[in-house]
Design an enzyme around this catalytic site. Structure first.
Site, PDB file in Angstrom:
ATOM      1  N   ARG A  22       8.210  10.397 -44.302  1.00  0.00           N
ATOM      2  CA  ARG A  22       8.995   9.605 -43.286  1.00  0.00           C
ATOM      3  C   ARG A  22       7.934   8.889 -42.527  1.00  0.00           C
ATOM      4  NH1 ARG A  22      13.943  11.434 -39.749  1.00  0.00           N
ATOM      5  NH2 ARG A  22      12.722  12.896 -38.962  1.00  0.00           N
TER       6      ARG A  22
ATOM      7  N   ASP B 204      13.576  17.636 -32.193  1.00  0.00           N
ATOM      8  CA  ASP B 204      12.647  16.679 -32.459  1.00  0.00           C
ATOM      9  C   ASP B 204      12.954  15.538 -31.557  1.00  0.00           C
ATOM     10  OD1 ASP B 204      14.624  15.362 -33.669  1.00  0.00           O
ATOM     11  OD2 ASP B 204      13.990  15.307 -35.671  1.00  0.00           O
TER      12      ASP B 204
END
Length: 532
Positions: free
Chosen positions: A169, A453
């Site tokens: 990603r 996150d």
């Protein structure tokens, strides 16, 4: 002074880190410059379109499916390309940053089918992390990442056939990489991460029977998906490998993208492999886009919003129906719980919630789901095994029973829960702790038993901003004001004052992005100015 040559490479503007020359080769810097010159102008235009669309949402207070792309949605015949063998079975995917060698080995060895190697929300983009995330993946494919920790514990890769397939990603379109410039401008972080990974690994991955696979974050429209598709075509042609070698899974983690799922798959159909349903970024996007909407769009405490909320059910069921109608994988959301070996009772209660969540996803038709910790891999796998059996997926379940309207996707006012003082305090606690860690270069952080996150910090600070702006009255009768948020932040700062870390800087940034009159689109933009 002469202008730079159109063929001049990207320029590195950072203090060197160990082994940097292995990643930033002459070929790599030339490739990044080519990507930048060809695609950054379109990136800039699309970011401007985001701002214009957000202004339109502020004016109308609504969203709808696009009339001009109705033909794409109504055409029953098109499909995405068949999944490659390495992505046929995705029943459990583990997530985590690639910039830590131990986590890289553990993720690859976890028993999950896929590892989302994250350069985005789970990685703070220090120059060291950007470079060493790439190095760790290069080393993993060359099987030279085995190492021994200072305490003597050895970490080694399992046989190749037992390793998770990597889906990388890159950063979102909105972030730049300030340490690399072309013609005096920073290269977008998305092109930096993609370009370095693709150039160094595409051919080796093909030799290993896999390929360069990507998760695309923060996509807001099918035009942004079209840009990615053009990047893929250019990159494959550049290396002389067949078009369609790249495969991409798009995270539907913005409210605008939820109205364009079919169009996003259509634009990427030669390279698409699926869509993913997130949670915190999706809620953050709702707040960001409808922040002028008053009480109608006020969200309660983030932990009170489960995936069973009606508007979240509409989103996830539409995603499954869309994916299976077009032959793509539907991947579910994150189980962020970190199992505890010290509190068996709390552990079992949390695991029961994970099982219920994964059982629901499998029953709804998802083909796989995410976990944040290796100990959750067998838990999630058992839930999907019970539904999938020996089948690699359940794309045959077309979910033609699903009918979702434009209104249902934003029916936030159907929630019964209200914001609470504990929810406000938790938002401050979590955001403060995450921002402090991020500014130290740590992007995946264990906070109160959950792996958090950047999406966590985004929804936390956005809710604080929204509650203050809307003058929300909490369940105990107190009104949320800037003064109340500052007082809670003062208390939380005092509580961690004795711990090492840059707590004052994190506190100040949190109040800035939670209370400034001008809402920051992403907290990582001002945070990046303080990083390194």
């Amino acid at each position: 002074m002469s202008a730079p040559s159109p063929s001049s490479p990207a320029v590195v503007r950072a203090r060197p880190v160990e082994r940097q020359e292995e990643v930033l080769t002459e070929e790599a810097l030339a490739f990044l410059a080519a990507l930048h010159r060809r695609f950054t102008p379109r990136r800039d235009e699309l970011l401007a379109r985001r701002a214009a669309r957000r202004a339109e949402i502020a004016r109308t207070g609504t969203l709808d499916f696009l009339p001009r792309t109705a033909a794409v949605r109504e055409d029953p015949d098109w499909r995405v390309a068949p999944a490659p063998a390495a992505l046929e079975d995705r029943r459990v995917e583990i997530t985590g940053p690639a910039d830590d060698r131990k986590m890289t080995v553990n993720a690859l060895n976890s028993g999950a089918r896929v590892w989302l190697a994250d350069f985005e929300d789970a990685s703070a983009p220090t120059w060291h992390n950007v470079v060493h995330g790439q190095l760790n993946l290069i080393d993993a494919y060359a099987r030279r990442i085995d190492f021994t920790a200072p305490g003597g514990k050895a970490y080694a890769l399992r046989p190749a056939g037992e390793l998770a397939t990597v889906v990388m990603r890159p950063r979102g379109w909105h972030l730049d990489e300030r340490h690399l410039t072309v013609d005096g401008r920073p290269v977008p972080g998305a092109l930096t991460d993609f370009g370095l990974y693709f150039l160094h690994n595409a051919r080796r991955l093909l030799e290993l029977g896999k390929g360069p696979y990507f998760y695309l974050p923060k996509t807001e429209s099918h035009l942004e998906a079209r840009l990615w598709n053009d990047v893929f075509v250019f990159a494959q042609d550049h290396l002389g490998i067949p078009r369609g070698t790249i495969r991409a899974t798009v995270l539907i983690e913005t409210i605008t993208a939820a109205y364009e799922m079919e169009e996003i798959l259509y634009e990427l159909r030669e390279h698409a492999s699926g869509l993913n349903a997130g949670r915190w970024d999706y809620l953050f996007s709702i707040v960001k886009n409808f922040r002028d909407g008053g009480e109608k769009f006020v969200l309660p405490d983030r932990n009170a919003i489960t995936m069973t909320a009606p508007f979240m059910r509409a989103y996830t069921e539409l995603l499954v129906r869309t994916c299976h109608r077009r032959g793509a994988h539907a991947i579910g959301g994150m189980a962020a719980f970190i199992p505890s070996r010290k509190d068996p009772e709390a552990n079992e209660a949390a695991l029961a919630k994970v099982r219920a969540d994964k059982d629901r996803e499998a029953a709804d038709g998802f083909d796989g789901s995410w976990v944040a910790h290796p100990d959750l891999v067998p838990v999630a796998r058992a839930c999907f095994d019970a539904v999938l059996g020996d089948r690699p997926h359940q794309k045959h379940r077309l979910r033609e029973d699903v009918r979702v309207t434009a209104v249902q996707l934003v029916a936030v006012d159907t929630l019964e829960a209200r914001p609470t003082y504990e929810g406000l305090r938790n938002a401050v606690q979590v955001a403060l702790r995450y921002i402090e860690a991020w500014l130290r270069g740590v992007g995946a952080v264990a906070i109160f038993g959950l792996m958090e996150d950047a999406a966590t910090a985004e929804i936390s600070r956005s809710q604080l901003w929204q509650w203050v702006d809307a003058g929300v009255v909490l369940e105990d009768g107190r009104q949320v004001t800037a003064a109340l948020v500052r007082e809670v932040a003062r208390q939380e700062l005092a509580a961690v004052r004795g711990e090492p870390g840059g707590w004052q800087e994190a506190h100040d940034l949190l109040l800035r992005v939670a209370l400034d009159e001008d809402y920051a689109d992403f907290l990582t933009l001002p945070a990046y100015e303080l990083l390194d």
